[in-house]
Design a protein around this motif. Structure first.
Motif, mmCIF file in Angstrom:
data_model
loop_
_atom_site.group_PDB
_atom_site.id
_atom_site.type_symbol
_atom_site.label_atom_id
_atom_site.label_comp_id
_atom_site.label_asym_id
_atom_site.label_seq_id
_atom_site.Cartn_x
_atom_site.Cartn_y
_atom_site.Cartn_z
ATOM 1 N N GLU A 107 -7.188 8.484 6.424
ATOM 2 C CA GLU A 107 -8.272 8.026 5.562
ATOM 3 C C GLU A 107 -9.258 9.168 5.302
ATOM 4 O O GLU A 107 -9.302 10.162 6.035
ATOM 5 N N ALA A 108 -10.082 8.986 4.254
ATOM 6 C CA ALA A 108 -11.130 9.967 3.984
ATOM 7 C C ALA A 108 -12.056 10.094 5.186
ATOM 8 O O ALA A 108 -12.512 11.182 5.533
ATOM 9 N N GLY A 163 -4.417 -4.275 -1.748
ATOM 10 C CA GLY A 163 -4.201 -2.845 -1.600
ATOM 11 C C GLY A 163 -2.736 -2.553 -1.359
ATOM 12 O O GLY A 163 -1.853 -3.283 -1.831
ATOM 13 N N THR A 164 -2.472 -1.513 -0.603
ATOM 14 C CA THR A 164 -1.086 -1.105 -0.356
ATOM 15 C C THR A 164 -0.284 -2.221 0.296
ATOM 16 O O THR A 164 0.799 -2.595 -0.175
ATOM 17 N N GLN A 201 -4.690 13.819 5.063
ATOM 18 C CA GLN A 201 -5.541 13.111 4.104
ATOM 19 C C GLN A 201 -5.022 13.275 2.688
ATOM 20 O O GLN A 201 -4.996 12.315 1.905
ATOM 21 N N ASP A 202 -4.567 14.477 2.352
ATOM 22 C CA ASP A 202 -4.025 14.733 1.010
ATOM 23 C C ASP A 202 -2.772 13.896 0.749
ATOM 24 O O ASP A 202 -2.527 13.466 -0.383
ATOM 25 N N LEU A 203 -1.985 13.654 1.807
ATOM 26 C CA LEU A 203 -0.734 12.893 1.678
ATOM 27 C C LEU A 203 -0.954 11.391 1.781
ATOM 28 O O LEU A 203 -0.023 10.608 1.587
ATOM 29 N N GLY A 204 -2.183 10.978 2.112
ATOM 30 C CA GLY A 204 -2.475 9.558 2.244
ATOM 31 C C GLY A 204 -2.166 8.986 3.613
ATOM 32 O O GLY A 204 -2.261 7.773 3.823
ATOM 33 N N TYR A 205 -1.806 9.828 4.587
ATOM 34 C CA TYR A 205 -1.540 9.355 5.945
ATOM 35 C C TYR A 205 -2.829 9.161 6.729
ATOM 36 O O TYR A 205 -2.854 8.451 7.739
ATOM 37 N N THR A 246 -1.171 8.001 12.109
ATOM 38 C CA THR A 246 -1.921 9.172 11.654
ATOM 39 C C THR A 246 -1.960 10.250 12.731
ATOM 40 O O THR A 246 -1.652 11.420 12.475
ATOM 41 N N LYS A 283 -6.458 17.698 7.185
ATOM 42 C CA LYS A 283 -6.660 17.761 5.738
ATOM 43 C C LYS A 283 -5.352 17.472 4.999
ATOM 44 O O LYS A 283 -5.339 16.747 3.992
ATOM 45 N N GLY A 342 2.414 1.539 6.417
ATOM 46 C CA GLY A 342 3.020 1.633 5.097
ATOM 47 C C GLY A 342 3.220 0.267 4.480
ATOM 48 O O GLY A 342 3.262 -0.759 5.161
#
Length: 436
Positions: A187-188, A11-12, A181-185, A158, A178, A302
């Protein structure tokens, strides 16, 4: 000698780790001896951001931990299973372990380190706590001669991002979550972060290293940030504080073994070093004797930050193998002195009721004469001394009152609060926060 690496997860962080391993030029010279043999993934068809050697990718994770050409297994999958099982199988096969997995170490560290010591292999986890911040090795090496009294950390990027955005823009928790979450900081499913579980995993690891006893993860008192409102952040600022999610491990009496372990949102004085740690950055403050205070600060998550710590551990293992060529034959030697706790016993943990601290509380009451006096009386009945009582204004026809106490025992404060909640004039107590 060539050292084979088996990577579990691409993954990242796994991708960042692979990129460093595949471009050793200009880095630590020991990286020249490292070869990425296998990388375990869920799907072979997914596009990759790194060019891997032919035949490197596989979906057979068990084959990696059994591969005779793999000397170090790097676990970057996250979560408890199958990570715990794979780590233990790798150890049984004589592999050294590097992991960024705080959850599996916090919950199953005793089992993993015991197996590693019996097998004569190393387990390193610098990336598991502070991302790119080096804290594991400093605690056991540079700071190891100090008598540690307290470790305080902002160790979840986060939640720190969310609280920072709320403070800077006056936004509500749900809206900023929200956005994170949109920025990827975030998790869902942000539960582990915003409810404090991630920070609790990390402080359990730090406490075991700092204080030399084993820690049961379930002994860490834990509160998250869901109840922190924009109003609380605004009121805190007026009082000279910022709100941070702190993870704290401390020994209240330096002559005693008992510890207090807790994670919760906290009012931090604006002049405190941790108050200016914003965004996704993390910081860990260590207090000890004779050193005093030292703070380590940097990116807590990161690809680059965490991969840096992972590869640092890989290089550390390679260096250890150079200095101890008989490591695999030393089945009873404790090989993790820099990373395991120094005792086999579990540290006694004090109940949160014994905590002595200041509190911030926000009340909504009927706008009637004598309410503030009643609050003072009820608190006084339980030995709770008030530093300040301020009526901020009105909300939905209710008076909004903010109280800050002097240092009081948590048990006394809770008893007083239960009595106050029974007052007819008190409609709600929307916020209760501790003060550093």
């Amino acid at each position: 000698m060539a050292i084979g690496i088996g990577l579990l997860g691409l993954g990242t962080v796994g991708t960042g780790t692979a990129e460093i391993l595949l471009t050793p030029q200009g880095r630590h010279p020991l990286l020249g001896e490292v070869i990425l043999k296998k990388a375990g993934v869920r799907s072979l068809d997914k596009p990759r951001k790194v060019d891997l050697p032919e035949g490197c990718l596989t979906t057979d994770l068990k084959a990696i931990v059994a591969d005779p050409e793999v000397d170090i297994v790097v676990e970057l999958l996250g979560g408890i299973e199958p990570c715990r099982t794979l780590i233990l199988e790798a150890i049984a096969n004589g592999k050294h372990i590097v992991t960024a997995n705080k959850a599996v170490i916090a919950k199953h560290g005793e089992e993993i380190f015991k197996a590693a010591n019996q097998a004569g292999v190393y387990v390193l986890l610098e990336a598991a706590v502070g991302g790119g911040i080096p804290i594991i090795k400093p605690l056991k090496q540079s700071l190891g001669v100090n008598r540690i009294s307290r470790v305080i950390g902002i160790i979840n990027g986060t939640t720190n991002y969310i609280l920072t955005q709320m403070a800077q823009h006056g936004a509500d928790f749900a809206d900023v979550l929200k956005e994170a979450q949109d920025l990827g900081y975030a998790e869902a499913d942000p539960t582990a972060d915003v409810d404090g579980g991630d920070a609790a995993d990390k402080i359990a690891i730090l406490a075991s290293l700092a204080f030399g006893g084993r820690i049961r993860r379930e002994d860490v008192y834990c509160e998250g940030i869901r109840t922190v409102s924009a109003a609380d952040i605004s009121f805190a600022a007026k009082l000279g504080f910022v709100i941070k999610l702190l993870a704290i491990a401390e020994r209240p009496d330096i002559e005693e073994e008992a510890l207090q372990l807790r994670v919760h949102p906290t009012l931090v004085p604006e002049e405190h070093p941790l108050a200016s740690v914003n965004g996704v950055f993390n910081a860990i403050l260590v207090e000890g004797s004779p050193l005093g205070e030292v703070m380590l600060y940097g990116p807590g998550a990161g690809a680059g930050a965490t991969a840096s710590a992972v590869v640092s551990d890989i290089v550390h293992v390679v260096g250890l193998l150079h200095s101890d060529t008989t490591v695999r034959n030393q089945s009873e030697k404790t090989l993790n002195p820099l990373l395991g706790c120094s005792h086999e016993h579990y540290s006694p943990i004090l109940s949160i009721d014994t905590l002595k601290t200041r509190f911030y509380a926000r009340f909504l009451s009927q706008d009637l004469p004598g309410v503030i006096g009643d609050l003072g009386t009820r608190f006084g009945n339980h030995q709770v001394s008030l530093e300040s009582v301020v009526q901020i204004g009105l909300q939905d026809d209710c008076a909004e009152i903010v109280v800050v106490t002097h240092d009081v025992y948590e048990a006394n404060f809770r008893e007083a609060l239960n009595e106050i909640k029974g007052l007819e004039a008190i409609k709600d107590v929307p916020s209760i926060l501790r003060v550093l």
